[in-house]
Design a protein around this motif. Sequence first.
Motif, PDB file in Angstrom:
ATOM      1  N   LYS A 276     -46.874  14.957  11.493  1.00  0.00           N
ATOM      2  CA  LYS A 276     -46.728  14.063  12.331  1.00  0.00           C
ATOM      3  C   LYS A 276     -47.755  13.957  13.383  1.00  0.00           C
ATOM      4  N   ASN A 277     -48.402  15.012  13.540  1.00  0.00           N
ATOM      5  CA  ASN A 277     -49.344  15.048  14.885  1.00  0.00           C
ATOM      6  C   ASN A 277     -51.117  14.524  14.591  1.00  0.00           C
ATOM      7  N   ILE A 278     -50.982  14.130  12.968  1.00  0.00           N
ATOM      8  CA  ILE A 278     -52.213  13.724  12.537  1.00  0.00           C
ATOM      9  C   ILE A 278     -52.914  12.761  13.499  1.00  0.00           C
ATOM     10  N   ILE A 279     -52.032  11.648  13.786  1.00  0.00           N
ATOM     11  CA  ILE A 279     -52.578  10.627  14.690  1.00  0.00           C
ATOM     12  C   ILE A 279     -53.429  11.277  16.038  1.00  0.00           C
ATOM     13  N   GLN A 280     -52.801  11.943  16.695  1.00  0.00           N
ATOM     14  CA  GLN A 280     -53.399  12.363  17.745  1.00  0.00           C
ATOM     15  C   GLN A 280     -54.564  13.321  17.480  1.00  0.00           C
ATOM     16  N   ILE A 281     -54.509  14.078  16.342  1.00  0.00           N
ATOM     17  CA  ILE A 281     -55.749  14.934  16.067  1.00  0.00           C
ATOM     18  C   ILE A 281     -56.913  13.838  15.767  1.00  0.00           C
ATOM     19  N   LEU A 282     -56.601  12.737  14.939  1.00  0.00           N
ATOM     20  CA  LEU A 282     -57.660  11.730  14.426  1.00  0.00           C
ATOM     21  C   LEU A 282     -58.039  10.933  15.705  1.00  0.00           C
ATOM     22  N   ALA A 283     -57.214  10.612  16.556  1.00  0.00           N
ATOM     23  CA  ALA A 283     -57.713  10.042  17.894  1.00  0.00           C
ATOM     24  C   ALA A 283     -58.685  10.913  18.798  1.00  0.00           C
ATOM     25  N   ASP A 284     -58.569  12.277  18.636  1.00  0.00           N
ATOM     26  CA  ASP A 284     -59.162  13.103  19.580  1.00  0.00           C
ATOM     27  C   ASP A 284     -60.589  13.632  19.003  1.00  0.00           C
ATOM     28  N   ASN A 285     -60.549  13.545  17.643  1.00  0.00           N
ATOM     29  CA  ASN A 285     -61.817  14.244  17.014  1.00  0.00           C
ATOM     30  C   ASN A 285     -62.119  13.287  15.917  1.00  0.00           C
ATOM     31  N   THR A 286     -63.496  13.906  15.451  1.00  0.00           N
ATOM     32  CA  THR A 286     -64.077  13.190  14.421  1.00  0.00           C
ATOM     33  C   THR A 286     -63.802  14.080  13.181  1.00  0.00           C
ATOM     34  N   ILE A 287     -62.895  13.794  12.126  1.00  0.00           N
ATOM     35  CA  ILE A 287     -62.670  14.498  11.081  1.00  0.00           C
ATOM     36  C   ILE A 287     -63.354  14.034   9.649  1.00  0.00           C
ATOM     37  N   ASP A 288     -63.938  14.880   9.017  1.00  0.00           N
ATOM     38  CA  ASP A 288     -64.695  14.548   7.773  1.00  0.00           C
ATOM     39  C   ASP A 288     -63.878  14.704   6.673  1.00  0.00           C
ATOM     40  N   VAL A 289     -63.083  16.035   6.458  1.00  0.00           N
ATOM     41  CA  VAL A 289     -62.358  16.077   5.295  1.00  0.00           C
ATOM     42  C   VAL A 289     -60.952  16.693   5.719  1.00  0.00           C
ATOM     43  N   VAL A 290     -59.842  16.042   5.332  1.00  0.00           N
ATOM     44  CA  VAL A 290     -58.663  16.839   5.614  1.00  0.00           C
ATOM     45  C   VAL A 290     -58.015  17.381   4.372  1.00  0.00           C
ATOM     46  N   LEU A 291     -57.562  18.483   4.524  1.00  0.00           N
ATOM     47  CA  LEU A 291     -56.990  19.188   3.189  1.00  0.00           C
ATOM     48  C   LEU A 291     -55.375  19.087   3.475  1.00  0.00           C
ATOM     49  N   LEU A 292     -54.560  18.207   2.780  1.00  0.00           N
ATOM     50  CA  LEU A 292     -53.204  17.758   3.120  1.00  0.00           C
ATOM     51  C   LEU A 292     -52.227  18.307   2.012  1.00  0.00           C
TER      52      LEU A 292
ATOM     53  N   ASN B 165     -59.133   8.281  22.957  1.00  0.00           N
ATOM     54  CA  ASN B 165     -57.983   9.169  23.001  1.00  0.00           C
ATOM     55  C   ASN B 165     -56.982   8.399  23.282  1.00  0.00           C
ATOM     56  N   GLN B 166     -55.606   9.035  23.107  1.00  0.00           N
ATOM     57  CA  GLN B 166     -54.468   8.475  23.231  1.00  0.00           C
ATOM     58  C   GLN B 166     -54.116   7.996  24.382  1.00  0.00           C
ATOM     59  N   LYS B 167     -54.416   8.508  25.568  1.00  0.00           N
ATOM     60  CA  LYS B 167     -54.192   7.757  26.734  1.00  0.00           C
ATOM     61  C   LYS B 167     -55.133   6.250  27.090  1.00  0.00           C
ATOM     62  N   ALA B 168     -56.452   6.374  26.428  1.00  0.00           N
ATOM     63  CA  ALA B 168     -57.296   5.270  26.503  1.00  0.00           C
ATOM     64  C   ALA B 168     -56.598   4.079  25.669  1.00  0.00           C
ATOM     65  N   LEU B 169     -55.989   4.520  24.526  1.00  0.00           N
ATOM     66  CA  LEU B 169     -55.310   3.488  23.606  1.00  0.00           C
ATOM     67  C   LEU B 169     -53.914   2.757  24.378  1.00  0.00           C
ATOM     68  N   GLU B 170     -53.267   3.718  25.288  1.00  0.00           N
ATOM     69  CA  GLU B 170     -51.905   3.166  25.768  1.00  0.00           C
ATOM     70  C   GLU B 170     -52.591   2.580  26.796  1.00  0.00           C
ATOM     71  N   GLN B 171     -53.671   2.582  27.428  1.00  0.00           N
ATOM     72  CA  GLN B 171     -54.411   1.665  28.636  1.00  0.00           C
ATOM     73  C   GLN B 171     -54.640   0.440  28.100  1.00  0.00           C
ATOM     74  N   ILE B 172     -55.076   0.371  26.940  1.00  0.00           N
ATOM     75  CA  ILE B 172     -55.677  -0.933  26.368  1.00  0.00           C
ATOM     76  C   ILE B 172     -54.656  -1.764  25.906  1.00  0.00           C
ATOM     77  N   GLU B 173     -53.452  -1.082  25.637  1.00  0.00           N
ATOM     78  CA  GLU B 173     -52.417  -1.791  25.362  1.00  0.00           C
ATOM     79  C   GLU B 173     -51.592  -2.372  26.434  1.00  0.00           C
ATOM     80  N   LYS B 174     -51.583  -1.767  27.611  1.00  0.00           N
ATOM     81  CA  LYS B 174     -50.744  -2.137  28.878  1.00  0.00           C
ATOM     82  C   LYS B 174     -51.530  -3.192  29.580  1.00  0.00           C
TER      83      LYS B 174
END
Length: 449
Positions: free
Chosen positions: A39-55, A347-356
């Motif tokens: 469930k924490n995937i969204i935050q990780i992807l928002a804060d980092n550049t990920i090339d490969v996910v082992l899921l 990052n998550q705070k930037a997205l929240e600010q864009i929305e508000k």
Amino acid sequence: MKKTQASILIIDDQEDIIFSAKILLKKHFEVIHTLTNPKNIIQILADNTIDVVLLDMNYRIGFEDGKEGLYFLKEIKKLSPKTSVILMTAFGKVETAVESLKSGAFDYVLKPWDNDKLLETVKKGVDESRKNQKKIKKDLGDQSYFIGKSSNIQKAYSLAEKVAKTDANVLILGENGTGKFVLAHYIHSQSNRKDSTFMHIDLGALNENIFESELFGYAKGAFTDAKTDTAGRLESAQNGTVFLDEIGNVPLHLQAKLLQVIQTKTVTRLGESKPRPLNLRFITATNLDLKAEVAKKLFREDLFYRINTMEIELPPLRERLEDKIPLAYFLLHKMMFKYEKDSVVFNQKALEQIEKHAWNGNIREMENRIERAIILCENNIITSTDLDLDFVTVYDEKTDDLPLSDIEKATIEKVLIKNDFNISKSAEELGLSRASLYRRIEKYNITTL
């Protein structure tokens, strides 16, 4: 052995699986992230550049149908299309893993895995991720239009599609920054004239002293500097589309001449008497209420009815709440292509600010803020400080007629009072740096007690 510059994310609810995979992969790749809760995937992807996910495909005890893995696979591909997802599954669940390939998975590995096989698969996943990134950048370089999902913008573009195949005159209405130029170009691109010229003429920026010579052209000797016969901008767009922007700013005495051209589809150069035929499609736009301008005798009624065979109104961004975040990503990718940057994220705070944020400057304001942020951001992560939005309050109809500067000042004063004039707390709530807040306090001469 030199490590590959890549970022790998391992997601599994079993610590021993994560430990084993991390020990193996960190010898070969620069960055390894781990998660036990998908469930924490969204935050990780928002804060980092990920090339490969082992899921891993299963997270609930007693359930091994792989549905959770498929769900999170789709979420990852939605949030980060370039990321390669490799699913981990037990031997008896190969059928589910194969099915996942249809949903966008790059590959799958069986648990317990063969180290060489896992390493080879991850390396191929990194290569695929880089290919995807190049393809996305190429596609974005050619992409010109963001429509969105809100009903009001869908309605506007639906009308545009219907009228595009005709030669009917179109009047586009909307506030500054709502995308009137983009819609006009979209209509042209969907029309039978798409292979001919699209001529944008900003009538608001055209000095009335050169209005006729610029638009209609002139004959040699028509005035002092007329040394050769010269076609006007309308003739130069022959067989194409002319977009007359800010038509509401044309003075009354010139409106009559413009009406004559649009009505007769002919143009007469200055210094000549013979009209020349025009094969053009006219699209006009304004941010003014033309009906009100007609009532005040500031805009010709006959010109108004001539230009709006079809009238399309573009909604302000504050009325497109569900489009804010998707639009921000569209503009981000556009700027990534422009500045040749890879994998920039909010990052998550930037997205929240864009929305508000109210976005009273509409799409143009958002594009400006994101372009600024992509230049200033560190480590390819855009923060709320990088966006440097003036204020984050949602739109209030009571402020509709106030200048933006008055709204900003009132918002800052309100937040300062709320936080007992604590600069740090107020700056954080407003989404500003302390330095930015101090500059605004000085600009608006706000008393901080």
